[in-house]
Design a protein around this motif. Structure first.
Motif, short mmCIF file in Angstrom:
data_model
loop_
_atom_site.label_atom_id
_atom_site.label_comp_id
_atom_site.label_asym_id
_atom_site.label_seq_id
_atom_site.Cartn_x
_atom_site.Cartn_y
_atom_site.Cartn_z
N SER A 1 -1.67 1.74 -10.53
CA SER A 1 -3.04 1.60 -10.03
C SER A 1 -3.33 0.13 -9.80
O SER A 1 -2.72 -0.75 -10.43
CB SER A 1 -4.04 2.20 -11.02
OG SER A 1 -3.96 1.54 -12.28
N MET B 1 2.21 1.76 -3.44
CA MET B 1 1.20 2.28 -4.37
C MET B 1 0.98 3.79 -4.15
O MET B 1 0.80 4.54 -5.10
CB MET B 1 -0.11 1.52 -4.21
CG MET B 1 -0.03 0.04 -4.60
SD MET B 1 0.44 -0.25 -6.31
CE MET B 1 -0.94 0.51 -7.17
N ILE B 2 1.02 4.22 -2.90
CA ILE B 2 0.85 5.65 -2.61
C ILE B 2 2.03 6.45 -3.16
O ILE B 2 1.87 7.51 -3.77
CB ILE B 2 0.69 5.88 -1.09
CG1 ILE B 2 -0.64 5.29 -0.61
CG2 ILE B 2 0.79 7.36 -0.74
CD1 ILE B 2 -0.80 5.24 0.90
N GLU C 1 0.83 -1.21 0.00
CA GLU C 1 0.00 0.00 0.00
C GLU C 1 0.86 1.26 0.00
O GLU C 1 0.57 2.23 -0.71
CB GLU C 1 -0.94 -0.02 1.20
CG GLU C 1 -2.04 -1.07 1.09
CD GLU C 1 -2.98 -1.06 2.27
OE1 GLU C 1 -4.08 -0.49 2.13
OE2 GLU C 1 -2.62 -1.60 3.34
N GLU D 1 1.59 6.66 -7.01
CA GLU D 1 0.19 6.73 -7.42
C GLU D 1 -0.02 7.34 -8.81
O GLU D 1 -1.03 7.06 -9.46
CB GLU D 1 -0.63 7.51 -6.37
CG GLU D 1 -0.17 8.95 -6.18
CD GLU D 1 -0.96 9.64 -5.07
OE1 GLU D 1 -1.91 9.02 -4.57
OE2 GLU D 1 -0.60 10.79 -4.71
#
Length: 399
Positions: free
Chosen positions: A313, A305-306, A302, A309
């Motif tokens: 996706s 992914m941040i 996570e 970003e």
């Protein structure tokens, strides 16, 4: 001669997994040694292997100890499954092959949940069946649509194949939809086959949730078959033990007859290790270790992914060990093969290109296996972030 298509994901792993520094393509929970397995047991004095056992063929359909432990796992809430309704195999890949080999052939029609592990739809094709893919999409959180399934049914449909939890997305078919699928199969008297190799690694949905999916064997439809393995959720890919289970004795006997042509028996030594791992003294702590590992590493995913970003996706996975991530540059998907090759060459990080290994429609997608050892995941994702920031402009765009 049977036409055999290249098995893309296995060919990719075969070519690269022993040469990478950070294997974040691995689909198994971080593997353990026999010593580590014994330390997870509540009875640490119990031997893993009976060294006095004579190494003949053993029990043809699987050892009593292993099938009893599997029976216990599938008999939750009083819904008893007899050990006689379980066959052991050399891994789930053989289990899946045997289901298709036993039940479909020329003139038959098969429907397969998609995207998924290539052998689930390629083997029925090799056997002469017509296969339709039941497509899922990221915009639907990878949930299949029941109306699409109904539209694919034909008079000669013999098998509906599900992969739950799903490889490569980590999505699940939730209980209400699973019930609808069972109802469709029952209405048309179609065998329902569930590859449940990533079960019971549910790390992001609570078992008390009303949508939590039970095993297909618990859904009340007799013409159901499931397969499983020690490789993924149980961290023991090296023992090469899988299984086939059904509540329909006729289906089990049909598969057992076909199994004679491929398997006399599974290694006694492997089955003893598998039985030890699935024993009540061990299985709960083993699964707890792996679910905690998945949850911890998913937090790292996570964060990755941040950080990325603008380029990455996904639909956050609810179960299993893999995530399917789309990588773009200026809003356009990258060539996933070129991306993965450059990533490996420049950083030692191994990912799987989705467009090659799961289908041309998945342009820009990569499969990431995030339940390896935490330090490997952390360092590998950090290197991947640096690669994206420094080298993404040099990666080809998908055509």
């Amino acid at each position: 001669m049977v036409k055999i298509e290249p098995f893309a994901v296995e060919a990719w792993m075969d070519a690269h997994e022993t040469k990478c520094e950070y294997n974040i393509a691995e689909t198994c929970c971080a593997s353990i040694s026999l010593d580590q397995l014994q330390q997870l047991s509540e009875d640490k004095e119990r031997p893993l292997i009976d060294t006095a056992n004579i190494l003949n063929y053993g029990d043809i359909r699987g050892s009593d100890a292993l099938r009893q432990n599997l029976s216990r796992l599938y008999s939750a809430k009083g819904n008893f499954l007899s050990p006689q309704n379980i066959l052991t195999t050399a891994g789930a890949i053989q289990a899946n092959y045997l289901v298709a080999y036993s039940l479909v052939g020329p003139g038959d029609h098969v429907i397969c949940h998609y995207p998924t592990y290539q052998s689930l739809y390629e083997v029925p094709k090799q056997l002469g069946a017509k296969v339709d893919l039941w497509h899922t999409r990221a915009e639907d959180d990878w949930a299949p649509k029941i109306d699409d399934l109904k539209s694919l049914i034909k008079p000669n449909t013999k098998l509906i194949i599900l992969n739950n939890p799903q490889n490569p997305t980590g999505a699940i078919i939730k209980k209400p939809l699973l019930q609808q699928i069972v109802d469709v199969a029952s209405e048309h008297n179609i065998v329902l086959f569930g590859d449940e190799v990533y079960r019971p690694l549910f790390h992001s949905i609570n078992p008390m949730d009303s949508e939590f999916p039970p095993s297909l064997l618990s859904m009340g439809y007799k013409k159901t078959i499931v397969t499983g393995s020690m490789s993924k959720a149980y961290s023991l890919a090296g023992v090469r033990v899988g299984w086939i289970a059904s509540r329909d004795p006729e289906l089990i006997e049909t598969i057992a007859e076909a199994r004679h042509y491929t398997t006399i028996s599974v290694s006694q030594l492997d089955e003893q290790v598998a039985a030890y791992a699935l024993h009540p003294n061990t299985v709960h702590s083993l699964l707890a270790r792996n679910i905690q590992l998945a949850q911890k590493n998913l937090e790292l995913m996570e964060r990755f992914m941040i950080k990325n970003e603008d380029e990455c996706s996904w639909v956050k996975p609810l179960a299993g060990t893999t995530a399917f991530v789309k990588i773009s540059r200026d809003g356009k998907p990258v060539d996933s093969v070129d991306f993965c090759q450059q990533l490996l060459e420049k950083t030692g990080v191994l990912w799987v290109p989705g467009s090659t290994c799961f289908g041309d429609e998945f342009k820009g997608y990569v499969r990431i296996g995030y339940v390896n050892h935490t330090e490997i995941i952390k360092e590998g994702l950090d290197k991947a972030t640096k690669f994206i920031r420094k080298h993404l402009d040099n990666v080809k765009l998908a055509e």
